[in-house]
Design an enzyme around this catalytic site. Structure first.
Site, PDB file in Angstrom:
ATOM      1  N   SER A  32       0.844  -1.195   0.000  1.00 46.48           N
ATOM      2  CA  SER A  32       0.000   0.000   0.000  1.00 46.48           C
ATOM      3  C   SER A  32       0.874   1.238   0.000  1.00 46.48           C
ATOM      4  O   SER A  32       1.992   1.227   0.528  1.00 46.48           O
ATOM      5  CB  SER A  32      -0.891   0.024   1.241  1.00 46.48           C
ATOM      6  OG  SER A  32      -1.589   1.262   1.345  1.00 46.48           O
ATOM      7  N   TYR A  47      -1.732  -0.179  10.702  1.00 43.44           N
ATOM      8  CA  TYR A  47      -1.976  -0.532   9.303  1.00 43.44           C
ATOM      9  C   TYR A  47      -0.823  -0.062   8.422  1.00 43.44           C
ATOM     10  O   TYR A  47      -0.284  -0.834   7.613  1.00 43.44           O
ATOM     11  CB  TYR A  47      -3.292   0.061   8.792  1.00 43.44           C
ATOM     12  CG  TYR A  47      -3.487  -0.208   7.315  1.00 43.44           C
ATOM     13  CD1 TYR A  47      -3.768  -1.488   6.853  1.00 43.44           C
ATOM     14  CD2 TYR A  47      -3.319   0.809   6.374  1.00 43.44           C
ATOM     15  CE1 TYR A  47      -3.899  -1.752   5.495  1.00 43.44           C
ATOM     16  CE2 TYR A  47      -3.450   0.554   5.021  1.00 43.44           C
ATOM     17  CZ  TYR A  47      -3.734  -0.726   4.587  1.00 43.44           C
ATOM     18  OH  TYR A  47      -3.847  -0.987   3.238  1.00 43.44           O
TER      19      TYR A  47
END
Length: 249
Positions: free
Chosen positions: A135, A148
Site C-alpha cells: 500500500s 496498518y
C-alpha cells in the site's frame, strides 16, 4: 496451464484477480473465509479453473491442511498473489484498540510471511513469481494509520527483501503499492457503509479490476523481466503535504 494461488479472493482485488487470471488462461487456487463467495466463483469460472481453499489466513493449521490437500492439477504453484489484508479502526494510536492492532499484524504480516515461506519451495521449483499487495500507506503515513501503515511498510519491504534472497532462482518478485481502491476495505475498517460511500464519492478511485489487470500484466511478462515495485494512485489522489501544529503564543 499455469497455476496461481490468490489469497483474500472473496471480494475486491482478490476476487477480481481470480477472474482476470482465469480469463488470461490460468488456473487459480482462491482462498478466503467466506465459503459461499468462493463456491460462487467456482460455479462461475468452473472447477477445472478454480479451486476453493476455504480457511482464515490467521489459522496456520488450516493453512497447512489447505496446502496439503490441493488437487494435483492445482498443486504446482507458478504465482503467489499475497492479497489478503485489512485495516481496522481510524483512531489515533493512543486511543486505538490493541485487539484491532493484533488482528492487523496477524493478517497483514504473520499470515503473509507464513504462507510465502510455505510456498517458496514450489515457486522456486517452477521459477514462478510472487506479487504482494502492499500500500502507499507503507510509504506515506497519515493520522490513524498507525499499525496498518506499519504492516504495509513491512509488506513492501519484505517483498523487496525476498527479491534479494531469491536472486539466482529465477523467481520474480513484485511489490504492488496501491492508493485508493474502491472495495470493501473501508466498510471493513469502519463498519459503516456510509463512511465507505463518503470516502469514494466523487473521487473516481481505482477498482479491484484495475489492480487485477496490473497483476495479470506482471505475471505475463517475459521471465527475464522483473518489476521490483509499482506504486499506483487514481489521478484524483496524491501524497499529502506536511502539517504544522501551532501554539497560541
Amino acid at each position: 496451464m499455469k497455476t496461481a494461488f490468490v489469497t483474500g479472493a472473496t471480494a475486491g482485488i482478490g476476487e477480481a484477480t481470480v477472474r482476470a487470471l482465469v480469463q488470461a488462461g490460468w488456473r487459480c487456487v482462491a482462498t478466503g473465509r467466506r465459503k459461499e463467495r468462493l463456491d460462487a466463483l467456482v460455479a462461475e469460472l468452473g472447477p477445472d479453473r478454480v479451486h476453493a481453499a476455504i480457511f482464515d489466513v490467521r489459522d496456520e493449521a488450516a493453512m497447512d491442511e489447505a496446502i496439503a490437500n490441493l488437487p494435483t492439477e492445482f498443486a504446482a504453484v507458478d504465482l503467489l498473489v499475497n492479497n489478503a489484508g485489512l485495516a481496522q479502526g481510524l483512531a489515533p494510536a493512543q486511543k486505538s484498540s490493541l485487539d484491532d492492532w493484533q488482528t492487523m499484524i496477524d493478517t497483514n504480516v504473520t499470515a503473509m510471511v507464513r504462507l510465502t515461506r510455505k510456498l517458496l519451495p514450489r515457486l522456486i521449483e517452477r521459477k514462478g513469481a510472487i506479487v504482494t499487495i502492499g500500500s502507499v500507506a507503507g510509504s506515506y503515513v497519515y493520522p490513524g494509520g498507525n499499525v496498518y501503515a506499519g504492516s504495509k511498510a513491512f509488506a513492501n519491504h519484505f517483498t523487496l527483501a525476498l527479491r534479494a534472497d531469491l536472486h539466482g532462482t529465477g523467481v520474480r518478485v513484485t511489490s504492488i503499492e496501491p492508493g485508493m481502491v474502491e472495495t470493501e476495505f473501508t466498510l471493513v475498517r469502519t463498519g459503516s457503509q456510509q463512511a465507505s460511500d463518503e470516502l469514494y464519492r466523487g473521487a473516481d478511485p481505482m477498482t479491484g479490476e484495475d489492480i487485477a489487470d496490473t497483476i495479470v500484466w506482471i505475471a505475463g511478462l517475459p521471465p527475464h523481466l522483473n518489476i521490483n515495485r509499482l506504486e499506483l494512485m487514481p489521478v484524483n489522489q496524491d501524497f499529502a503535504g506536511f502539517r504544522v501544529a501551532r501554539g497560541d503564543g
